[in-house]
Scaffold this motif. Structure first.
Motif, short mmCIF file in Angstrom:
data_model
loop_
_atom_site.label_atom_id
_atom_site.label_comp_id
_atom_site.label_asym_id
_atom_site.label_seq_id
_atom_site.Cartn_x
_atom_site.Cartn_y
_atom_site.Cartn_z
N VAL A 222 -7.78 16.88 -11.51
CA VAL A 222 -9.03 16.65 -12.23
C VAL A 222 -9.49 15.22 -12.01
CG1 VAL A 222 -10.16 16.62 -14.49
CG2 VAL A 222 -8.42 18.33 -14.00
N SER A 223 -10.78 15.05 -11.78
CA SER A 223 -11.36 13.71 -11.67
C SER A 223 -12.50 13.60 -12.67
CB SER A 223 -11.82 13.50 -10.22
OG SER A 223 -13.10 13.08 -10.13
N GLY B 245 -12.78 19.08 -10.02
CA GLY B 245 -11.39 19.38 -9.79
C GLY B 245 -11.18 20.66 -9.03
N GLU B 246 -9.91 21.03 -8.92
CA GLU B 246 -9.52 22.25 -8.24
C GLU B 246 -8.62 23.07 -9.14
OE1 GLU B 246 -9.41 21.56 -3.48
OE2 GLU B 246 -7.57 21.25 -4.60
N ARG C 2 -18.79 19.84 -13.00
CA ARG C 2 -19.66 19.99 -14.17
C ARG C 2 -20.13 18.61 -14.59
NH1 ARG C 2 -19.60 23.66 -19.13
NH2 ARG C 2 -21.71 23.22 -19.77
N THR C 3 -21.43 18.42 -14.71
CA THR C 3 -22.01 17.17 -15.18
C THR C 3 -22.71 17.44 -16.50
OG1 THR C 3 -22.28 16.34 -12.94
CG2 THR C 3 -23.61 15.31 -14.64
N SER D 26 -8.88 7.59 -15.63
CA SER D 26 -7.63 8.26 -15.31
C SER D 26 -7.12 8.99 -16.54
CB SER D 26 -6.59 7.24 -14.82
OG SER D 26 -6.32 6.33 -15.85
N ILE D 27 -6.42 10.09 -16.30
CA ILE D 27 -5.87 10.92 -17.38
C ILE D 27 -4.47 10.48 -17.69
CG2 ILE D 27 -5.33 13.27 -18.08
CD1 ILE D 27 -7.39 14.20 -16.00
N GLU D 28 -4.17 10.25 -18.96
CA GLU D 28 -2.84 9.80 -19.37
C GLU D 28 -1.94 11.00 -19.58
OE1 GLU D 28 -3.46 7.43 -22.83
OE2 GLU D 28 -4.66 5.99 -21.76
#
Length: 146
Positions: free
Chosen positions: A66-67, A79-80, A104-105, A144-146
């Motif tokens: 995920v970005s 993401g994928e 998705r925006t 960034s995802i923690e």
């Protein structure tokens, strides 16, 4: 009389074309799936007093896939999804696979401070905390995802 193949998306296409004629392409909030192959995560935006919370349901997606991109007035999730399911029993065998990307925006109801954005990912739910802005901020920031 001529037989016409059934297309389950025909009615939706007609509605989408009517909206496009009435409001133009910029008003399009949804897209028809290409043969039902596309997927978009469900998203909630919660407007708190001093921050916005964005929650996205991403079942079967790993946080590495995920970005998150945040600008002052919108957030983009990309993401994928890669899912394999295989069942082997005595009398039968079943294998299902699903691969694809999503994007998705979401417009935000208030300007945010992108530099203080924080994200957590727990049991398929991505939660992003976005403090509301108070001054000049950078145009976009990766989170960034923690």
């Amino acid at each position: 009389m001529q037989l016409v193949p059934w297309n389950p998306w025909r009615d939706l296409q007609e509605v989408q074309e009517a909206f496009d004629r009435a409001f133009g392409q910029k008003m399009r909030q949804w897209q028809l799936p290409a043969l039902a192959a596309s997927w978009r995560p469900a998203v909630d935006v919660i407007d708190g007093e001093d921050k916005l919370i964005v929650k996205a349901e991403l079942p079967g997606v790993k946080k590495e896939d995920v970005s998150i991109l945040v600008s002052e007035d919108q957030i983009s999730l990309k993401g994928e999804i890669k899912r394999d399911e295989e069942v082997k029993e005595k009398d039968y065998f079943r294998s299902e696979r699903f691969y694809g990307s999503f994007s998705r925006t979401i417009p935000l109801p208030a300007p945010v401070d992108q530099s203080k954005a924080k994200a957590t990912f727990n049991e398929g739910v991505l939660e992003i905390s976005l403090p509301k802005a108070g001054g000049d901020k950078p145009k976009q920031v990766n989170v960034s995802i923690e």
